[in-house]
Design an enzyme around this catalytic site. Structure first.
Site, PDB file in Angstrom:
ATOM      1  N   CYS A   2       0.802  -1.278  -0.058  1.00  0.00           N
ATOM      2  CA  CYS A   2       0.298   0.038   0.008  1.00  0.00           C
ATOM      3  C   CYS A   2       0.842   1.290  -0.256  1.00  0.00           C
ATOM      4  CB  CYS A   2      -0.803  -0.242   1.037  1.00  0.00           C
ATOM      5  SG  CYS A   2      -1.870  -1.464   1.410  1.00  0.00           S
ATOM      6  N   ARG A  27       4.038  -0.615  -4.645  1.00  0.00           N
ATOM      7  CA  ARG A  27       3.667  -0.982  -3.409  1.00  0.00           C
ATOM      8  C   ARG A  27       2.222  -1.721  -3.606  1.00  0.00           C
ATOM      9  NH1 ARG A  27       6.856   1.754   0.446  1.00  0.00           N
ATOM     10  NH2 ARG A  27       5.301   1.514   2.053  1.00  0.00           N
ATOM     11  N   TRP A  74      -2.727  -2.942  -1.485  1.00  0.00           N
ATOM     12  CA  TRP A  74      -1.510  -4.329  -1.604  1.00  0.00           C
ATOM     13  C   TRP A  74      -3.527  -4.818  -1.177  1.00  0.00           C
ATOM     14  CZ3 TRP A  74       0.011  -8.225   1.287  1.00  0.00           C
ATOM     15  CH2 TRP A  74      -0.081  -8.978   0.584  1.00  0.00           C
ATOM     16  N   ASN A 100      -2.020   2.401   6.150  1.00  0.00           N
ATOM     17  CA  ASN A 100      -1.236   1.893   4.833  1.00  0.00           C
ATOM     18  C   ASN A 100      -0.230   0.680   5.842  1.00  0.00           C
ATOM     19  OD1 ASN A 100       1.405  -0.296   3.946  1.00  0.00           O
ATOM     20  ND2 ASN A 100       2.526   1.463   4.537  1.00  0.00           N
ATOM     21  N   GLY A 101      -0.562  -0.663   6.348  1.00  0.00           N
ATOM     22  CA  GLY A 101      -0.635  -1.712   7.464  1.00  0.00           C
ATOM     23  C   GLY A 101      -1.340  -2.673   7.780  1.00  0.00           C
ATOM     24  N   GLU A 477      19.405 -16.550  -6.267  1.00  0.00           N
ATOM     25  CA  GLU A 477      18.820 -15.726  -6.682  1.00  0.00           C
ATOM     26  C   GLU A 477      18.486 -15.284  -8.592  1.00  0.00           C
ATOM     27  OE1 GLU A 477      17.647 -13.122  -5.615  1.00  0.00           O
ATOM     28  OE2 GLU A 477      18.183 -11.570  -6.733  1.00  0.00           O
ATOM     29  N   LYS A 481      14.538 -14.511  -8.804  1.00  0.00           N
ATOM     30  CA  LYS A 481      13.862 -13.789 -10.548  1.00  0.00           C
ATOM     31  C   LYS A 481      13.387 -14.063 -11.286  1.00  0.00           C
ATOM     32  CE  LYS A 481      15.087 -10.985  -8.425  1.00  0.00           C
ATOM     33  NZ  LYS A 481      15.103 -10.183  -7.894  1.00  0.00           N
ATOM     34  N   GLU A 484       9.102 -15.024  -9.782  1.00  0.00           N
ATOM     35  CA  GLU A 484       8.495 -13.981  -9.712  1.00  0.00           C
ATOM     36  C   GLU A 484       8.186 -12.985 -10.878  1.00  0.00           C
ATOM     37  OE1 GLU A 484      12.318 -10.650  -7.600  1.00  0.00           O
ATOM     38  OE2 GLU A 484       9.977 -10.939  -7.134  1.00  0.00           O
ATOM     39  N   HIS A 500      20.727 -36.258  -6.268  1.00  0.00           N
ATOM     40  CA  HIS A 500      19.904 -37.267  -4.873  1.00  0.00           C
ATOM     41  C   HIS A 500      18.672 -36.659  -4.776  1.00  0.00           C
ATOM     42  CE1 HIS A 500      23.517 -38.503  -2.669  1.00  0.00           C
ATOM     43  NE2 HIS A 500      23.798 -36.813  -3.088  1.00  0.00           N
ATOM     44  N   LYS A 598       6.256  -4.511  -3.701  1.00  0.00           N
ATOM     45  CA  LYS A 598       7.828  -4.194  -3.189  1.00  0.00           C
ATOM     46  C   LYS A 598       8.050  -4.023  -1.773  1.00  0.00           C
ATOM     47  CE  LYS A 598      12.079  -3.087  -5.229  1.00  0.00           C
ATOM     48  NZ  LYS A 598      12.728  -3.404  -5.317  1.00  0.00           N
TER      49      LYS A 598
HETATM   50  C1  AGP Z   1      13.261  -9.329  -5.132  1.00  0.00           C
HETATM   51  O1  AGP Z   1      12.959  -9.527  -6.245  1.00  0.00           O
HETATM   52  C2  AGP Z   1      11.680  -9.299  -3.967  1.00  0.00           C
HETATM   53  N1  AGP Z   1      10.620  -8.605  -4.198  1.00  0.00           N
HETATM   54  C3  AGP Z   1      11.560 -10.099  -2.316  1.00  0.00           C
HETATM   55  O2  AGP Z   1      12.198 -10.937  -2.398  1.00  0.00           O
HETATM   56  C4  AGP Z   1      12.140  -8.621  -1.692  1.00  0.00           C
HETATM   57  O3  AGP Z   1      13.657  -9.360  -2.199  1.00  0.00           O
HETATM   58  C5  AGP Z   1      12.283  -9.267  -0.046  1.00  0.00           C
HETATM   59  O4  AGP Z   1      10.734  -8.930   0.344  1.00  0.00           O
HETATM   60  C6  AGP Z   1      12.872  -8.537   0.709  1.00  0.00           C
HETATM   61  O5  AGP Z   1      12.497  -6.833   0.927  1.00  0.00           O
HETATM   62  P1  AGP Z   1      13.701  -5.950   1.839  1.00  0.00           P
HETATM   63  O6  AGP Z   1      15.493  -5.986   0.425  1.00  0.00           O
HETATM   64  O7  AGP Z   1      13.089  -4.748   0.791  1.00  0.00           O
HETATM   65  O8  AGP Z   1      13.809  -6.505   2.812  1.00  0.00           O
END
Ligand code: AGP
Length: 603
Positions: A2, A27, A74, A100-101, A477, A481, A484, A500, A598
């Site tokens: 949000c 957000r 969100w 927001n929260g 990573e 990537k 997502e 395994h 985000k």
């Molecule tokens: C990564 O591409 C993500 N969108 C997500 O995993 C992100 O890294 C994670 O939510 C942590 O966020 P932060 O670094 O703001 O704490």
């Protein structure tokens, strides 16, 4: 999770708020809304869907006013719908809020208010704030806000308008970010700086339970005892361009391409004379017998890379924990443990909880954070800022790269302090790290090949990433990537683990992305590559010590030579571009992937 914005001033609030919401859409983006106040009362437009839907609705039914609030959502409580969108109003239409929260005790509060005959219209936790405010309101909006804040449990950043005070916009926060922007033509509240940057670069960072009272003329701050507060006005040094797409189709691509500069700036902040250098030098690693790194998502993956680098250089045990696990596992940390929190936003709820748990147990905390003034940055004992600038795409790229750099520096500095390496060796490592921006720029020249290769990969249902040691950490990573933003299932495996179990999933035309940057392990990873090819897989082989030759089953991306400890900074760029172009070829909404936001400020 949000985004909120509010404006009071001499201009029409509506375009200002809509423009601010665009900057905050990262957000949350399942619905949005706006409310403005004029002498007749509130005009409200709320719309399920992307912000463009709200703009269309506002164009169809124009509203205006010099005071207004807006929200991009969100969903946590109640599905995305027009009615659940913010702003929320009390049933007498006297008070409007954006939130927001998460309000943890909203059910109890709602029941109490319903027993008094108040009727709720939405399924959200946030509506309870508006209803409660109206219920408490006896004329003084400050008193009302204080009473509401005292009744709420959970987290909130709030923008509040009240018909009895048509010349005031009120803000208060707890555990969620809120900034106050000031300018000659009006004053702003916002979840993040980019939302106000086209109007002002002068901002205040609100602390928990501080109240901001904004008028057209200025802003005053109070604590919850109504005592005035003095706050420091900050000047934002980055420009509005850094929060714009700058000609790129997506923020993600722009942010990938910015990495040579981000690497350069972050390196300068440690090797030059900045705060980061001073802070790292002031930390005496000899006080600790263990390091714990805790974070979420990509930041956790940065921690996984760091574990290999730090353990190899420092010979000190390094544990890496998901923050969501650390907070509940009764972690073995004490005053002899250095707990490193890694977070782009500095507002991730699980990472904040892990930080507080580590502090409660007496550990020393160090954060690596990108967003200045964020909760984690403020609460840890030591804070290192990455210099990635604003990162807008939900999928992190440049902030991740800056986190890696900061962790490398810590590893080398700690190793030197512990006497595991001498000063010449430390200098050698610094030189290697300092060569990364140029090497990253060189690597980006291979973008056309990666784009072309990725365009052939859109049909895969599942893609595997393998590597050994540090290459395994960065494979994690790469896999995250891809998942997502492209919605293709993928998993990362340590090369040696394939046999395994996972190798049973390899069949004709499965894609395996293999990474090889450690010459001494090349033979091992290459035999994994052969094993999967002989079972029908195709392989994209990324590395700087590859001796194989490409054929119809094997494609190669050659990385510039670098000490393998720091190679993730290069291999990750290929992995980011690969994911980006797979998603782009699928025509997906890359900067705002489904179901994500985000900064994850809820549990
Ligand atoms: C990564 O591409 C993500 N969108 C997500 O995993 C992100 O890294 C994670 O939510 C942590 O966020 P932060 O670094 O703001 O704490």
């Amino acid at each position: 999770m949000c985004g909120i914005i509010g404006y009071i001033g001499s201009e029409n609030a509506v375009p200002i708020i809509l423009d601010g919401l665009k900057k905050l859409e990262y957000r949350g983006y399942d619905s949005s809304g706006i409310a403005v106040m004029d002498n007749k009362g509130f005009s409200v437009v709320k719309q399920k869907g992307r912000l463009s839907e709200l703009e269309t609705a506002v164009n169809a039914r124009p509203i205006s006013g010099f005071l207004g609030i807006g929200h991009t959502r969100w969903a946590t409580h109640g599905e995305p719908s027009d009615i659940n969108s913010h702003p929320h109003l009390g049933s007498q239409n006297k008070i409007a809020i954006v939130h927001n929260g998460i309000i943890e005790n909203y059910k109890q509060l709602k029941e109490r208010l319903e027993q008094k005959g108040i009727q709720f219209v939405s399924q959200t936790d946030s509506e309870v704030i508006a209803q409660l405010a109206e219920y408490y309101h006896t004329g003084d909006i400050m008193d009302t806000v204080i009473k509401v804040a005292n009744a709420l449990e959970g987290s909130y950043a709030l923008g509040i308008m009240c018909l009895d005070d048509p010349d005031k916009l009120i803000a208060i926060k707890k555990d969620n970010p809120l900034i106050i922007g000031v300018s000659d033509s009006g004053n702003f509240i916002a979840s993040d700086v980019p939302a106000v940057l086209s109007h002002t670069n002068k901002v205040y960072y609100l602390n928990d339970k501080e109240i901001a009272v904004l008028t057209r003329e200025g802003v005053k701050f109070y604590n919850t005892d109504k005592e005035p507060l003095e706050k420091h006005l900050e000047t934002i040094t980055w420009s509005i361009d850094s929060a714009e797409k700058g000609g790129y189709e997506h923020f993600m691509l722009k942010e990938i391409m910015e990495q040579p500069k981000v690497l350069h700036d972050t390196i300068q902040s440690v090797l030059g004379d900045g705060d980061n250098r001073r802070i790292i030098d002031s930390l005496d690693i000899t006080n600790f017998n263990k390091i714990v790194i805790t974070a979420c998502g990509s930041a956790y993956n940065a921690g996984m890379v760091a574990k290999y680098v730090m353990e190899r250089l420092c010979r000190l045990p390094v544990e890496v924990d998901l923050a969501s696990e650390f907070r509940y596992k009764d972690a073995i940390v004490d005053q002899n443990t250095l707990v490193i929190l890694v977070s782009q936003s500095g507002e991730t709820a699980d990472t904040i909880a892990a930080m507080r748990e580590a502090k409660r147990k007496g550990a020393v905390t160090l954060s690596i954070v990108n967003v200045i003034g964020s909760t984690i940055a403020k609460e840890t004992d030591y804070t290192l800022y990455t210099l990635a600038g604003p990162e807008i795409a939900v999928a992190t790229t440049k902030a991740f790269s800056a986190q890696l750099l900061m962790l490398y520096f810590l590893a080398v500095k700690f190793a030197a302090k512990l006497g595991r390496i001498n000063s010449e060796q430390a200098e050698e490592y610094f030189k290697e790290i300092a060569s990364l921006p140029d090497k990253a720029a060189k690597l980006l020249e291979q973008i056309d090949f990666i784009q072309m290769y990725a365009s052939t990969c859109v049909g895969y249902k599942s893609i595997f990433f393998i590597g050994r040691n540090i290459d395994y950490a960065i494979a994690m990573e790469g896999s995250l990537k891809l998942k997502e933003i492209s919605y293709i299932h993928s998993e990362a495996y340590a090369g040696g683990e394939l046999k395994h179990g996972t190798i049973s999933l390899i069949e004709e035309d499965t894609l395996v992305v293999a990474i090889s940057t450690n010459e001494s392990l090349y033979g091992k990873i290459y035999s994994n590559v052969e094993q999967v090819i002989s079972r029908g897989a195709k392989v994209l082989f990324i590395g700087n010590c590859i001796k194989a030759v490409p054929d119809e089953k094997l494609s190669i991306v050659e990385l510039p030579k670098i000490n393998d400890l720091f190679s993730p900074s290069l291999s990750v760029i290929v992995l980011q571009l690969f994911s980006y172009y797979v998603a782009a070829n699928k025509g997906l909404d890359i900067d705002k992937p489904r179901n994500l936001a985000k900064s994850v400020t809820v549990e």
